[in-house]
Design an enzyme around this catalytic site. Structure first.
Site, PDB file in Angstrom:
ATOM      1  N   HIS A 175       0.815  -1.224   0.000  1.00 17.68           N
ATOM      2  CA  HIS A 175       0.000   0.000   0.000  1.00 17.68           C
ATOM      3  C   HIS A 175       0.843   1.267   0.000  1.00 17.68           C
ATOM      4  O   HIS A 175       0.323   2.350  -0.246  1.00 17.68           O
ATOM      5  CB  HIS A 175      -0.933   0.000   1.219  1.00 17.68           C
ATOM      6  CG  HIS A 175      -2.011  -1.036   1.110  1.00 17.68           C
ATOM      7  ND1 HIS A 175      -3.327  -0.728   0.865  1.00 17.68           N
ATOM      8  CD2 HIS A 175      -1.951  -2.384   1.180  1.00 17.68           C
ATOM      9  CE1 HIS A 175      -4.040  -1.844   0.805  1.00 17.68           C
ATOM     10  NE2 HIS A 175      -3.229  -2.870   0.996  1.00 17.68           N
ATOM     11  N   ASP A 384       3.548   9.498  -0.937  1.00 19.59           N
ATOM     12  CA  ASP A 384       2.391   8.700  -0.526  1.00 19.59           C
ATOM     13  C   ASP A 384       2.160   7.590  -1.549  1.00 19.59           C
ATOM     14  O   ASP A 384       2.307   7.819  -2.751  1.00 19.59           O
ATOM     15  CB  ASP A 384       1.143   9.600  -0.476  1.00 19.59           C
ATOM     16  CG  ASP A 384       0.212   9.220   0.648  1.00 19.59           C
ATOM     17  OD1 ASP A 384       0.173   8.024   1.005  1.00 19.59           O
ATOM     18  OD2 ASP A 384      -0.492  10.105   1.172  1.00 19.59           O
TER      19      ASP A 384
HETATM   20  O1  F6P Z   1      -0.903   3.299   4.579  1.00 17.37           O
HETATM   21  C1  F6P Z   1      -0.250   2.379   5.347  1.00 17.37           C
HETATM   22  C2  F6P Z   1      -0.997   2.030   6.614  1.00 17.37           C
HETATM   23  O2  F6P Z   1      -0.329   1.027   7.301  1.00 17.37           O
HETATM   24  C3  F6P Z   1      -2.387   1.560   6.312  1.00 17.37           C
HETATM   25  O3  F6P Z   1      -2.348   0.219   6.137  1.00 17.37           O
HETATM   26  C4  F6P Z   1      -3.170   2.008   7.504  1.00 17.37           C
HETATM   27  O4  F6P Z   1      -4.477   2.386   7.151  1.00 17.37           O
HETATM   28  C5  F6P Z   1      -2.411   3.202   8.026  1.00 17.37           C
HETATM   29  O5  F6P Z   1      -1.118   3.128   7.482  1.00 17.37           O
HETATM   30  C6  F6P Z   1      -2.441   3.282   9.539  1.00 17.37           C
HETATM   31  O6  F6P Z   1      -1.365   2.624  10.102  1.00 17.37           O
HETATM   32  P1  F6P Z   1      -1.299   1.979  11.556  1.00 17.37           P
HETATM   33  O7  F6P Z   1      -1.867   0.607  11.470  1.00 17.37           O
HETATM   34  O8  F6P Z   1       0.151   1.997  11.869  1.00 17.37           O
HETATM   35  O9  F6P Z   1      -2.109   2.848  12.482  1.00 17.37           O
END
Ligand code: F6P
Length: 520
Positions: A175, A384
């Site tokens: 992602h 991003d």
């Molecule tokens: O964009 C990467 C990401 O890990 C997503 O999978 C997730 O929505 C966001 O960042 C939040 O991350 P965390 O699980 O570290 O709160």
């Protein structure tokens, strides 16, 4: 030299396999709340909607810390989705989640080598927790399951599953961005991480540039070879490497925005604006989002446009705190508080706060309504993977009076939403000029730009993203049986915990047979 051809024996595709259960694996699994509230976060929303359509199993971390090292796997069902989660110990969270995933992989993949924290101990925990997850998941797998692993926390999952004898099709989707070899090679355990990709059948990235970077890394590190553009061969095993840009549920989000007039937060915001124009930004509190530069650009815009200042143009920056236990996040948090205070102190008045900076999360419906009432959407990350806020802002607009999206050239979304005003977020003056241009943009131009962006989103919704990826995984022409004995020859100790120069004893592992059904 080992003849890699003999490591994997080709397996003919059995068409009935393609009808198997979908098993989604992600670090964080949002268990359904008793209130029925939707999952938060781009990844969670995307996966929930993919699973709702097909049904299946969603496996990963519960998001909870357990005091004990020995925690049970908890399963619960909601409609067509079965959730299977386990807690992690404090040490695992500190070393695997915070330490390696978020203090090494995250900054490196976002081109912030200056913020990377490199530790063998955390790297060892990364493999250890992945092995633990793989063991837990392996118990739940059926032979015809199609497995889809998500994001940087879980790159080694498939390798461990293969070592446990798993022959299912396994896909991986990243992602976040994947940098080129000069930056990526700063990752601890870089070679090993690259080789871990070799256990997947399809590897998906957000953009073609990310996929190209990955192929360059494989070639430059001699971890495999690139075949005919789209395919790589790692350790004698072929896999498809491609871009699958993630998206949103365009029609549903547009409908939510139309209906949001009645939302109470939206009504309160509208009343408080007193007819003044709104500029909006919505981001997790993260140094990759370019928030300081964005605030500076907004204040520069107000200073350069006295008529906008007179018209009391207001910016709303919604920034829920995230990963606050990590020092780099605590630092950016206080930096932004200072910057917001500085701007309001300098430009504000008794009846006007130019920058409303809030650290709370808001419901989907409130966000949809706030996007729709905003004349400008500011999405200016320094880097991003995709950025779904950009897509949501476009989908939320009213066709007869759409707002203008200002989008960073460094967001994956800029590859698709080409009719946004594209900016270099490091260039404060240029971003301020783009805000001024958006503020005065004639209606016809706003409509044209919005139409063009909206047609991209109509053609690629979240459902298309999931279908394209799963189709590629199902169609993948070549699967391989992983030869555990030979893998052990190439990576001695890979299956154990002693693979890095180490590193302290690993905590005792969880009981492997402890599956608890929380809700039948
Ligand atoms: O964009 C990467 C990401 O890990 C997503 O999978 C997730 O929505 C966001 O960042 C939040 O991350 P965390 O699980 O570290 O709160």
């Amino acid at each position: 030299m080992i003849n890699l051809e003999v490591l994997y024996k080709p397996v003919p595709i059995n068409r009935s396999e393609l009808d198997g259960r979908l098993v989604v694996v992600s670090n964080r699994v949002p268990l359904p709340s008793s209130s029925g509230a939707p999952a938060a976060g781009g990844l969670a929303i995307a996966l929930e909607s993919a699973l709702k359509v097909r049904g299946g199993l969603w496996f990963g971390w519960s998001g909870k810390t357990s005091e004990e090292c020995d925690t049970a796997l908890q399963c619960r069902s909601n409609g067509a989705i079965t959730y299977a989660v386990c807690d992690l110990s404090r040490l695992d969270i500190e070393q695997y989640y915070s330490g390696f995933a978020n203090r090494a992989l995250w900054p490196i993949c976002h081109y912030r080598l200056d913020l990377a924290n490199l530790s063998d101990c955390n790297a060892a925990a990364y493999f250890r927790v992945n092995e633990h997850f793989a063991r837990q998941l392996h118990k739940l797998l059926r032979p015809d399951d199609m497995i889809w692993v998500h994001d940087y926390h879980l790159i080694p999952m498939a390798r461990f599953l293969r070592q446990m004898g798993c022959t299912n099709r396994i896909g991986f989707f990243l992602h976040i961005p994947w940098p080129g070899p000069d930056v990526a090679s700063a990752m601890p355990a870089y070679q090993r991480i690259l080789r871990c990709f070799g256990a997947y059948d399809v590897i998906g990235f957000q953009t073609e540039a990310d996929a190209d970077n990955f192929r360059d890394c494989i070639a430059a590190a001699n971890a495999g070879r690139v075949i005919d553009g789209d395919e790589c061969e790692i350790d004698g095993r072929r896999m498809l490497v491609g871009s699958f840009p993630i998206s949103i549920d365009t029609a549903v989000f547009a409908q939510e925005a139309r209906a949001a007039e009645k939302n109470s937060a939206v009504k309160r915001m509208l009343a408080s604006l007193n007819g003044h124009d709104l500029v909006i930004g919505v981001d997790r509190l993260d140094y990759s989002k370019g928030l300081k530069q964005r605030m500076e650009a907004f204040s520069t815009f107000l200073e350069r446009s006295p008529e906008a200042a007179r018209a009391r143009v207001t910016m709303l920056q919604i920034t829920p705190k995230s990963r606050s236990e990590i020092p780099e996040y605590a630092h950016i948090q206080s930096e932004l508080e200072r910057e917001a205070g500085r701007i309001n102190g300098k430009l504000g008045d008794v009846d006007w706060t130019p920058l409303r900076y809030i650290n709370k999360s808001m419901s989907h419906s409130s966000l949809a309504g706030l996007y729709r009432m905003s004349r400008i959407g500011l999405v200016t990350p320094l880097r991003d993977g995709m950025n779904l806020v950009a897509k949501e802002y476009v989908a939320a607009q009213a066709p007869d009076n759409p707002g203008v999206l200002i989008l960073s050239q460094f967001a994956g979304a800029a590859q698709e939403l080409k009719s946004a005003l594209i900016v270099n977020p490091y260039d404060i003056e240029a971003t301020a000029a783009a805000i001024a241009r958006a503020y005065t943009m004639p209606l016809e131009e706003r409509k044209d730009r919005w139409q063009a962006n909206m047609s991209v989103l109509r053609a690629n919704s979240i459902h298309d993203w999931a279908s394209h990826f799963l189709q590629a995984l199902a169609n993948d022409a070549e699967a391989g049986v992983f030869d555990r004995a030979l893998d052990e020859t190439r990576f001695p100790g890979f299956a154990g915990l002693d693979r890095l120069r180490v590193v302290g004893a690993a905590p005792p592992r969880l009981r492997l047979d402890s599956v608890t059904a929380v809700v039948p």
